[in-house]
Design a protein around this motif. Sequence first.
Motif, PDB file in Angstrom:
ATOM      1  N   TRP A  23      34.746  35.526  36.183  1.00 29.97           N
ATOM      2  CA  TRP A  23      34.719  35.601  37.643  1.00 29.97           C
ATOM      3  C   TRP A  23      33.751  34.566  38.223  1.00 29.97           C
ATOM      4  O   TRP A  23      34.027  33.952  39.254  1.00 29.97           O
ATOM      5  N   TYR A  27      35.870  31.895  40.211  1.00 32.00           N
ATOM      6  CA  TYR A  27      35.829  32.208  41.640  1.00 32.00           C
ATOM      7  C   TYR A  27      34.465  31.950  42.276  1.00 32.00           C
ATOM      8  O   TYR A  27      34.285  32.249  43.466  1.00 32.00           O
ATOM      9  N   ASN A  57      37.449  46.333  42.960  1.00 27.95           N
ATOM     10  CA  ASN A  57      38.390  45.977  41.907  1.00 27.95           C
ATOM     11  C   ASN A  57      38.948  47.216  41.209  1.00 27.95           C
ATOM     12  O   ASN A  57      40.142  47.274  40.884  1.00 27.95           O
ATOM     13  N   ILE A  63      40.713  40.476  42.175  1.00 28.95           N
ATOM     14  CA  ILE A  63      39.466  39.735  42.250  1.00 28.95           C
ATOM     15  C   ILE A  63      39.613  38.471  43.085  1.00 28.95           C
ATOM     16  O   ILE A  63      38.675  38.050  43.771  1.00 28.95           O
TER      17      ILE A  63
END
Length: 296
Positions: A23, A27, A57, A63
């Motif tokens: 993540w 992101y 989530n 996500i």
Amino acid sequence: MSNYSIKDLEQLSGIKAHTLRIWEQRYNLLNPKRTDTNIRYYDDVDLKLILNVAMLNTNGIKISKIAAMSSNDISQEIIRLTDQSMDHTDQIQALTICMIEMDEDRFEKVLSTNILKLGFEETVLDVIYPFLSKIGVLWQTGAINPAQEHFISNLIRQKLIVAIDGQMGKSQGKTFMLFLPEGELHELSLLFSSYLIKKHGHKVIYLGQSTPQIDLISVYKIQQPDYLLTIITSSPTGDKVQDYVNMLGKEFSKSEIFISGLQALEQSLTIPSNIRLLTYAKEIKQVLLQMDHETV
């Protein structure tokens, strides 16, 4: 401000470290810092974010969508989910976020909503007790400081006291004397026991935290209670626990004594015949229900 490793975030959020790294890379979700020796760490802002992200989530929000949301959008979505969901895990996560932010108003709303929908007993057993266990983990990892722990414990304590005041004993009920050993300050479970006992129509003599042995004996002689109940969480410890249990069995041999708490349950104690160990929170309720059945 505290510092956390990615393993700390994993433990606190329930999201695997490998997933957190993905993540972060894909992101730009987290913003790790580095120490002077180039070791990566995360701060309170990162912890708050990942707790919120984990909750969203878990509730089915992708996500990629969460990563595109603003901080305000995430906060609003968390509030919406908390208000709608009665999943215990969601409620515990919401209380955790309130504690970290020291948001009393939000904490009160979450707790009051649970009490309204679930009832006081179920809220304590299924939400507050697991939440308190999580506080223990947060304490061990350094995720919360003493001020945060005291802040949240006092809010829960206030709820318990209000609930206790709303209960009325019955003249035909038994008498329970509740106390904590000298040096023991962890009172929440004792307060909840007081609530349950009074709800079932019995009288409570509540001595509370850190009761010296000499005072305990003095009150016992005056009141002659049918039952004693104590919880040993942090004091006494080691061999002193057995000594304390032996003292209780001898000094109060005419009464039945209930003992619970970490220090009592984690040791192989020799238990006097008039003492019973309670291994989990719901057991005192079962004892009271059995008493109700016997008096019918």
